[in-house]
Design a protein around this motif. Structure first.
Motif, PDB file in Angstrom:
ATOM      1  N   ILE A  19     -39.573  12.407   6.527  1.00 54.63           N
ATOM      2  CA  ILE A  19     -38.490  12.738   7.451  1.00 54.63           C
ATOM      3  C   ILE A  19     -37.706  11.505   7.866  1.00 54.63           C
ATOM      4  CG2 ILE A  19     -39.688  14.745   8.374  1.00 54.63           C
ATOM      5  CD1 ILE A  19     -39.952  12.834  10.929  1.00 54.63           C
ATOM      6  N   ALA A  20     -38.232  10.315   7.572  1.00 53.98           N
ATOM      7  CA  ALA A  20     -37.549   9.088   7.969  1.00 53.98           C
ATOM      8  C   ALA A  20     -37.871   7.984   6.976  1.00 53.98           C
ATOM      9  CB  ALA A  20     -37.980   8.666   9.370  1.00 53.98           C
ATOM     10  N   GLN A  21     -37.004   6.982   6.959  1.00 52.99           N
ATOM     11  CA  GLN A  21     -37.220   5.797   6.138  1.00 52.99           C
ATOM     12  C   GLN A  21     -37.164   4.578   7.046  1.00 52.99           C
ATOM     13  OE1 GLN A  21     -34.231   5.773   3.097  1.00 52.99           O
ATOM     14  NE2 GLN A  21     -35.389   7.171   1.798  1.00 52.99           N
ATOM     15  N   LEU A  22     -38.126   3.698   6.871  1.00 56.78           N
ATOM     16  CA  LEU A  22     -38.140   2.452   7.635  1.00 56.78           C
ATOM     17  C   LEU A  22     -37.826   1.315   6.689  1.00 56.78           C
ATOM     18  CD1 LEU A  22     -41.361   2.979   9.764  1.00 56.78           C
ATOM     19  CD2 LEU A  22     -39.004   3.366  10.434  1.00 56.78           C
ATOM     20  N   GLY A  23     -36.849   0.488   7.053  1.00 59.86           N
ATOM     21  CA  GLY A  23     -36.454  -0.623   6.213  1.00 59.86           C
ATOM     22  C   GLY A  23     -36.450  -1.914   6.991  1.00 59.86           C
ATOM     23  N   LYS A  24     -35.534  -2.806   6.596  1.00 59.66           N
ATOM     24  CA  LYS A  24     -35.505  -4.125   7.213  1.00 59.66           C
ATOM     25  C   LYS A  24     -35.086  -4.089   8.676  1.00 59.66           C
ATOM     26  CE  LYS A  24     -30.866  -5.298   5.671  1.00 59.66           C
ATOM     27  NZ  LYS A  24     -30.064  -6.229   4.930  1.00 59.66           N
ATOM     28  N   GLY A  25     -34.427  -3.002   9.097  1.00 58.62           N
ATOM     29  CA  GLY A  25     -34.024  -2.875  10.494  1.00 58.62           C
ATOM     30  C   GLY A  25     -35.196  -2.666  11.436  1.00 58.62           C
ATOM     31  N   GLY A  26     -36.336  -2.281  10.897  1.00 57.27           N
ATOM     32  CA  GLY A  26     -37.514  -2.061  11.718  1.00 57.27           C
ATOM     33  C   GLY A  26     -37.449  -0.745  12.476  1.00 57.27           C
ATOM     34  N   VAL A  27     -38.208  -0.677  13.547  1.00 55.85           N
ATOM     35  CA  VAL A  27     -38.299   0.540  14.339  1.00 55.85           C
ATOM     36  C   VAL A  27     -37.617   0.298  15.681  1.00 55.85           C
ATOM     37  CG1 VAL A  27     -39.868   2.203  15.376  1.00 55.85           C
ATOM     38  CG2 VAL A  27     -40.498   1.071  13.249  1.00 55.85           C
ATOM     39  N   GLY A  28     -36.498   0.962  15.877  1.00 56.27           N
ATOM     40  CA  GLY A  28     -35.774   0.836  17.138  1.00 56.27           C
ATOM     41  C   GLY A  28     -36.138   1.961  18.089  1.00 56.27           C
ATOM     42  N   GLU A  29     -35.539   1.914  19.260  1.00 55.01           N
ATOM     43  CA  GLU A  29     -35.829   2.925  20.276  1.00 55.01           C
ATOM     44  C   GLU A  29     -35.378   4.312  19.830  1.00 55.01           C
ATOM     45  OE1 GLU A  29     -34.683   3.559  24.897  1.00 55.01           O
ATOM     46  OE2 GLU A  29     -35.202   1.530  24.251  1.00 55.01           O
ATOM     47  N   ASN A  30     -34.213   4.383  19.166  1.00 60.93           N
ATOM     48  CA  ASN A  30     -33.722   5.675  18.684  1.00 60.93           C
ATOM     49  C   ASN A  30     -34.649   6.243  17.613  1.00 60.93           C
ATOM     50  OD1 ASN A  30     -31.522   5.728  20.364  1.00 60.93           O
ATOM     51  ND2 ASN A  30     -30.142   4.808  18.877  1.00 60.93           N
ATOM     52  N   MET A  31     -35.160   5.381  16.736  1.00 63.85           N
ATOM     53  CA  MET A  31     -36.080   5.828  15.690  1.00 63.85           C
ATOM     54  C   MET A  31     -37.360   6.361  16.320  1.00 63.85           C
ATOM     55  SD  MET A  31     -36.873   6.261  12.488  1.00 63.85           S
ATOM     56  CE  MET A  31     -35.836   5.290  11.451  1.00 63.85           C
ATOM     57  N   LEU A  32     -37.888   5.670  17.321  1.00 65.07           N
ATOM     58  CA  LEU A  32     -39.099   6.135  18.008  1.00 65.07           C
ATOM     59  C   LEU A  32     -38.871   7.495  18.661  1.00 65.07           C
ATOM     60  CD1 LEU A  32     -40.566   2.955  19.727  1.00 65.07           C
ATOM     61  CD2 LEU A  32     -41.583   4.298  17.895  1.00 65.07           C
ATOM     62  N   ARG A  33     -37.715   7.662  19.282  1.00 61.00           N
ATOM     63  CA  ARG A  33     -37.406   8.928  19.936  1.00 61.00           C
ATOM     64  C   ARG A  33     -37.326  10.062  18.913  1.00 61.00           C
ATOM     65  NH1 ARG A  33     -34.264   7.435  23.999  1.00 61.00           N
ATOM     66  NH2 ARG A  33     -32.841   6.564  22.503  1.00 61.00           N
ATOM     67  N   SER A  34     -36.672   9.792  17.773  1.00 64.37           N
ATOM     68  CA  SER A  34     -36.544  10.845  16.761  1.00 64.37           C
ATOM     69  C   SER A  34     -37.896  11.159  16.117  1.00 64.37           C
ATOM     70  CB  SER A  34     -35.492  10.464  15.721  1.00 64.37           C
ATOM     71  OG  SER A  34     -36.033   9.890  14.592  1.00 64.37           O
ATOM     72  N   LEU A  35     -38.740  10.148  15.913  1.00 68.65           N
ATOM     73  CA  LEU A  35     -40.077  10.402  15.368  1.00 68.65           C
ATOM     74  C   LEU A  35     -40.931  11.180  16.368  1.00 68.65           C
ATOM     75  CD1 LEU A  35     -40.861   7.000  13.614  1.00 68.65           C
ATOM     76  CD2 LEU A  35     -40.249   9.163  12.530  1.00 68.65           C
ATOM     77  N   SER A  36     -40.803  10.867  17.645  1.00 66.32           N
ATOM     78  CA  SER A  36     -41.549  11.590  18.669  1.00 66.32           C
ATOM     79  C   SER A  36     -41.117  13.052  18.717  1.00 66.32           C
ATOM     80  CB  SER A  36     -41.346  10.929  20.027  1.00 66.32           C
ATOM     81  OG  SER A  36     -42.083  11.604  21.019  1.00 66.32           O
ATOM     82  N   ASP A  37     -39.803  13.287  18.629  1.00 67.56           N
ATOM     83  CA  ASP A  37     -39.296  14.663  18.600  1.00 67.56           C
ATOM     84  C   ASP A  37     -39.805  15.409  17.372  1.00 67.56           C
ATOM     85  OD1 ASP A  37     -37.953  14.133  20.934  1.00 67.56           O
ATOM     86  OD2 ASP A  37     -35.982  13.904  19.973  1.00 67.56           O
ATOM     87  N   ALA A  38     -39.845  14.723  16.231  1.00 73.44           N
ATOM     88  CA  ALA A  38     -40.335  15.346  14.998  1.00 73.44           C
ATOM     89  C   ALA A  38     -41.818  15.691  15.110  1.00 73.44           C
ATOM     90  CB  ALA A  38     -40.096  14.432  13.800  1.00 73.44           C
ATOM     91  N   LEU A  39     -42.605  14.802  15.722  1.00 69.00           N
ATOM     92  CA  LEU A  39     -44.022  15.092  15.923  1.00 69.00           C
ATOM     93  C   LEU A  39     -44.207  16.281  16.861  1.00 69.00           C
ATOM     94  CD1 LEU A  39     -45.547  11.520  16.192  1.00 69.00           C
ATOM     95  CD2 LEU A  39     -46.224  13.286  14.549  1.00 69.00           C
ATOM     96  N   GLU A  40     -43.376  16.368  17.883  1.00 70.11           N
ATOM     97  CA  GLU A  40     -43.471  17.484  18.815  1.00 70.11           C
ATOM     98  C   GLU A  40     -43.131  18.804  18.121  1.00 70.11           C
ATOM     99  OE1 GLU A  40     -44.453  19.190  22.356  1.00 70.11           O
ATOM    100  OE2 GLU A  40     -44.673  17.089  21.828  1.00 70.11           O
ATOM    101  N   ALA A  41     -42.182  18.742  17.195  1.00 68.61           N
ATOM    102  CA  ALA A  41     -41.740  19.952  16.493  1.00 68.61           C
ATOM    103  C   ALA A  41     -42.662  20.348  15.344  1.00 68.61           C
ATOM    104  CB  ALA A  41     -40.328  19.752  15.967  1.00 68.61           C
ATOM    105  N   HIS A  42     -43.266  19.368  14.673  1.00 65.52           N
ATOM    106  CA  HIS A  42     -44.018  19.668  13.448  1.00 65.52           C
ATOM    107  C   HIS A  42     -45.498  19.283  13.484  1.00 65.52           C
ATOM    108  CE1 HIS A  42     -40.216  20.530  11.507  1.00 65.52           C
ATOM    109  NE2 HIS A  42     -39.765  19.363  11.920  1.00 65.52           N
ATOM    110  N   GLU A  43     -45.897  18.422  14.384  1.00 68.29           N
ATOM    111  CA  GLU A  43     -47.258  17.893  14.519  1.00 68.29           C
ATOM    112  C   GLU A  43     -47.648  16.921  13.408  1.00 68.29           C
ATOM    113  OE1 GLU A  43     -49.793  20.992  17.211  1.00 68.29           O
ATOM    114  OE2 GLU A  43     -50.015  21.179  15.045  1.00 68.29           O
ATOM    115  N   LEU A  44     -47.211  17.136  12.198  1.00 64.35           N
ATOM    116  CA  LEU A  44     -47.589  16.287  11.066  1.00 64.35           C
ATOM    117  C   LEU A  44     -46.323  15.852  10.353  1.00 64.35           C
ATOM    118  CD1 LEU A  44     -50.153  15.286   9.511  1.00 64.35           C
ATOM    119  CD2 LEU A  44     -49.835  17.245   8.016  1.00 64.35           C
TER     120      LEU A  44
END
Length: 96
Positions: A19-44
């Motif tokens: 659902i996401a790609q991590l590159g040289k930009g690393g993990v920003g606050e927006n990426m963490l928020r979107s991953l958290s939302d995805a975990l809440e919606a899908h669990e895995l």
């Protein structure tokens, strides 16, 4: 998490698309928020780590799991699999 539970989650994740790609930009606050939302919606979820990432996939998996309050199920090559039980009541939770 037991090895049997981890194995079951890995077999479920085998059919998931990243659902996401991590590159040289690393993990920003927006990426963490979107991953958290995805975990809440899908669990895995599955995340793809690009070759130009500043850290290797194992380190990123451990850091993401800690920041998201999730469990790092596995890191296979450049793929990270994360699990966090959803707090939603109207959700079919993953049974393992």
């Amino acid at each position: 998490m037991t090895s049997k539970q981890r194995s079951n989650l890995k077999s479920i994740a085998a059919n998931l698309q990243p659902i996401a790609q991590l590159g040289k930009g690393g993990v920003g606050e927006n990426m963490l928020r979107s991953l958290s939302d995805a975990l809440e919606a899908h669990e895995l979820i599955k995340i793809n780590v690009l070759g130009n990432a500043s850290e290797d996939a194992k380190d990123l998996g451990a850091a993401l799991a800690e920041q998201l309050g999730a469990e790092c199920v596995a890191v296979i090559g450049h793929k990270i699999i994360l699990y966090r039980r959803s707090s939603r009541k109207d959700f079919d939770h993953i049974v393992f």
